[in-house]
Design a protein around this motif. Structure first.
Motif, PDB file in Angstrom:
ATOM      1  N   HIS A   1     -11.465  -0.439   1.267  1.00 17.08           N
ATOM      2  CA  HIS A   1     -10.981   0.901   0.969  1.00 17.08           C
ATOM      3  C   HIS A   1     -11.381   1.314  -0.443  1.00 17.08           C
ATOM      4  N   SER A   2     -11.525   2.615  -0.668  1.00 14.07           N
ATOM      5  CA  SER A   2     -11.795   3.130  -2.005  1.00 14.07           C
ATOM      6  C   SER A   2     -10.540   2.978  -2.864  1.00 14.07           C
TER       7      SER A   2
ATOM      8  N   LEU B   1      -7.036  -4.778  -0.453  1.00 17.83           N
ATOM      9  CA  LEU B   1      -7.318  -3.476   0.139  1.00 17.83           C
ATOM     10  C   LEU B   1      -8.695  -2.953  -0.258  1.00 17.83           C
ATOM     11  N   GLN B   2      -9.118  -3.235  -1.507  1.00 20.04           N
ATOM     12  CA  GLN B   2     -10.403  -2.703  -1.970  1.00 20.04           C
ATOM     13  C   GLN B   2     -11.571  -3.634  -1.635  1.00 20.04           C
TER      14      GLN B   2
ATOM     15  N   ASP C   1      -7.939   5.549  -1.737  1.00 18.31           N
ATOM     16  CA  ASP C   1      -7.346   5.232  -0.434  1.00 18.31           C
ATOM     17  C   ASP C   1      -6.410   4.034  -0.535  1.00 18.31           C
ATOM     18  N   ALA C   2      -6.817   3.026  -1.299  1.00 20.43           N
ATOM     19  CA  ALA C   2      -5.951   1.851  -1.476  1.00 20.43           C
ATOM     20  C   ALA C   2      -4.652   2.243  -2.160  1.00 20.43           C
TER      21      ALA C   2
END
Length: 506
Positions: free
Chosen positions: A305-306, A299-300, A309-310
């Protein structure tokens, strides 16, 4: 109000007082689970500030669960002797103090030492919470609900950890992650002496220093050997550590069998219900932690994503763990213990199977669906396995038995990262294609981990950077399909074993 003057004997507590005591016991549970998941999001910031070597970074992450797993049985037995509330409050005091030291660590070596101390005090916290629950809730139905809430606390903390950690890292320095312990443990230290009843083994027998040394060395050496072989292969140090672990473990078992009042009644393992409950406990956490390891990176580092957010994208799955952990109680009443536990492990297998089929596509949605399935299975199986393990022992031995259950949990967490993470890293190294324009240390760094490839790409021309990132993402996601397939097959095997053992016994 009378709830602030509880009697010391657990069996004298009113129904209201028992649930108030459980609420206080949830504070250290939340702390440990938040601390475990929040730290993984702080690694990039921590690496920039302290500049640890690769080996130091591994020890920063691994020394805490290694020490924790090594001391859980010892601390559980000690709590049976000197008092579970006493050792809980002592562990909370030390954990809070050392967390402050860790937050302001000036070097990697300092932080490794602080994390080791946190492992010592963490080992005092967890067996005490479970054994106090076992003694406070003597009714089987109430105890099952209390254990479900205890497990829900772990899941809630796991869900809160990334969110709280991501928010802190966006506003403060990496050390703020460790300061989470202070607001959680101070209320425990204030309220614990007034709200928690003391309990201990009425006939604990003498302290067994030889047994303490044997079990501590056996667990520490065995966990170290497992992590080492998964990371570095079968080298001489790994073989020596494994031999020491086996020798000390064998000597400990023989010593416990000879003693009339042992610190840990190893005959409990002859009970197949107790043993299979521990295996389900270990494998469920193995599945969850291993999944989080590669999902957080995807996710990162691939989806971009930050950290916050992740973390928020992972919350629905972790909420499912809480919901089905609590829902396991009415499900057991309707379908029975064996069916609920086996169904939970099968959901773990289904979640990993889904990823093994879709993981190579790099679909974040596919990974998140698999994650929800695994979380659902963990919520169901963990609640039932802990309840079965604790219900198999007399209340006087709850500390030692809960320590064994917690040891299975921690070893599962260690292996989830060590085994699945190492297999994933191996597949990544074999699959990544580093551009010929990247050479020397940069090339090795890019081949080592996905994070290394992302870091190296930041200093390359756009064409080379795009090529490296595309190859790294493909290698990583292909490795995810392999590790997911292994996780699915392992869960299927455990589900089959649990069905064979439990269907005719519970």
């Amino acid at each position: 109000m009378t709830i602030y003057q509880l009697p010391l004997a657990p069996d004298q507590l009113s129904r209201r007082s028992r649930w108030v005591a459980l609420a206080v016991l949830m504070l250290p549970v939340l702390l440990v689970s938040i601390d475990n998941t929040a730290l993984s999001f702080a690694v990039p910031s921590l690496s920039q500030s302290l500049a640890p070597s690769g080996n130091q970074l591994l020890w920063i992450i691994d020394v805490y669960p290694l020490v924790l797993a090594a001391l859980l049985v010892t601390m559980g037995s000690l709590g049976d002797r000197i008092g579970r509330r006493r050792i809980l409050l002592g562990g909370a005091t030390g954990f809070a103090a050392v967390s402050v030291l860790a937050a302001f660590a000036p070097s990697a070596g300092w932080l490794i030492a602080a994390r080791a101390l946190l492992g010592i005090f963490g080992a005092m916290l967890m067996p005490a919470t479970v054994s106090l629950i076992r003694n406070i809730f003597t009714d089987a139905a109430e105890r099952r609900t209390a254990i479900a809430i205890w497990m829900a606390g772990f899941s809630a903390g796991a869900a809160l950890g990334p969110v709280v950690g991501g928010w802190l890292l966006q506003h403060f320095w990496w050390g703020s992650i460790f300061l989470i312990a202070v607001p959680l443990l101070v209320p425990l230290l204030v309220l614990g002496p007034r709200l928690l009843p003391e309990s201990r083994d009425p006939d604990p027998g003498p302290v067994d220093p030889v047994g303490i040394v044997l079990v501590t060395v056996a667990l520490a050496a065995s966990v170290f050997a497992i992590k080492s072989v998964a990371t570095h292969g079968l080298d001489q140090l790994t073989v020596v550590a494994a031999a020491v672990g086996i020798a000390c473990g064998t000597a400990f078992v023989r010593r416990m069998l000879r003693r009339t009042n042992p610190m840990l009644d190893v005959r409990l393992f002859a009970n197949p219900v107790f043993s299979v409950s521990l295996v389900v406990n270990l494998v469920s956490i193995f599945a969850l932690v291993g999944f989080i390891y590669f999902l957080a990176q995807h996710l990162q580092l691939i989806a971009g994503h930050s950290p916050l957010d992740a973390a928020l994208m992972m919350v629905p799955g972790l909420v499912v763990t809480v919901v089905l952990g609590l829902g396991a109680v009415p499900m057991v009443r309707r379908f029975g213990v064996a069916r609920v536990m086996v169904a939970g492990v099968l959901l773990n297998a289904a979640g990993y199977a889904a990823v093994s089929v879709t993981g190579h596509t790099g679909s974040a949605a596919g990974l998140l669906i698999g994650f929800v399935l695994v979380c659902a299975g963990v919520g169901m199986s963990e609640t039932v396995s802990n309840d079965l393990a604790l219900g198999a022992v007399p209340p006087a031995k709850a500390g030692a038995a809960s320590a064994v259950s917690e040891t299975a949990y921690e070893i599962g967490a260690v292996l989830g990262t060590a085994v699945l993470g190492s297999l994933l890293n191996l597949a990544y190294r074999q699959g990544v294609d580093v551009p010929v324009t990247v050479a020397g240390a940069d090339a090795e760094h890019a081949r080592a981990t996905l994070g290394g490839a992302v870091e190296v790409a930041q200093g390359l021309p756009s064409a080379s950077a795009d090529a490296l990132l595309a190859s790294a993402a493909q290698a990583f996601d292909s490795g995810v399909t392999l590790t997911a397939a292994i996780g699915s097959l392992l869960s299927l095997a455990v589900a089959f074993a649990a069905h064979r053992v439990l269907s005719s016994r519970v």
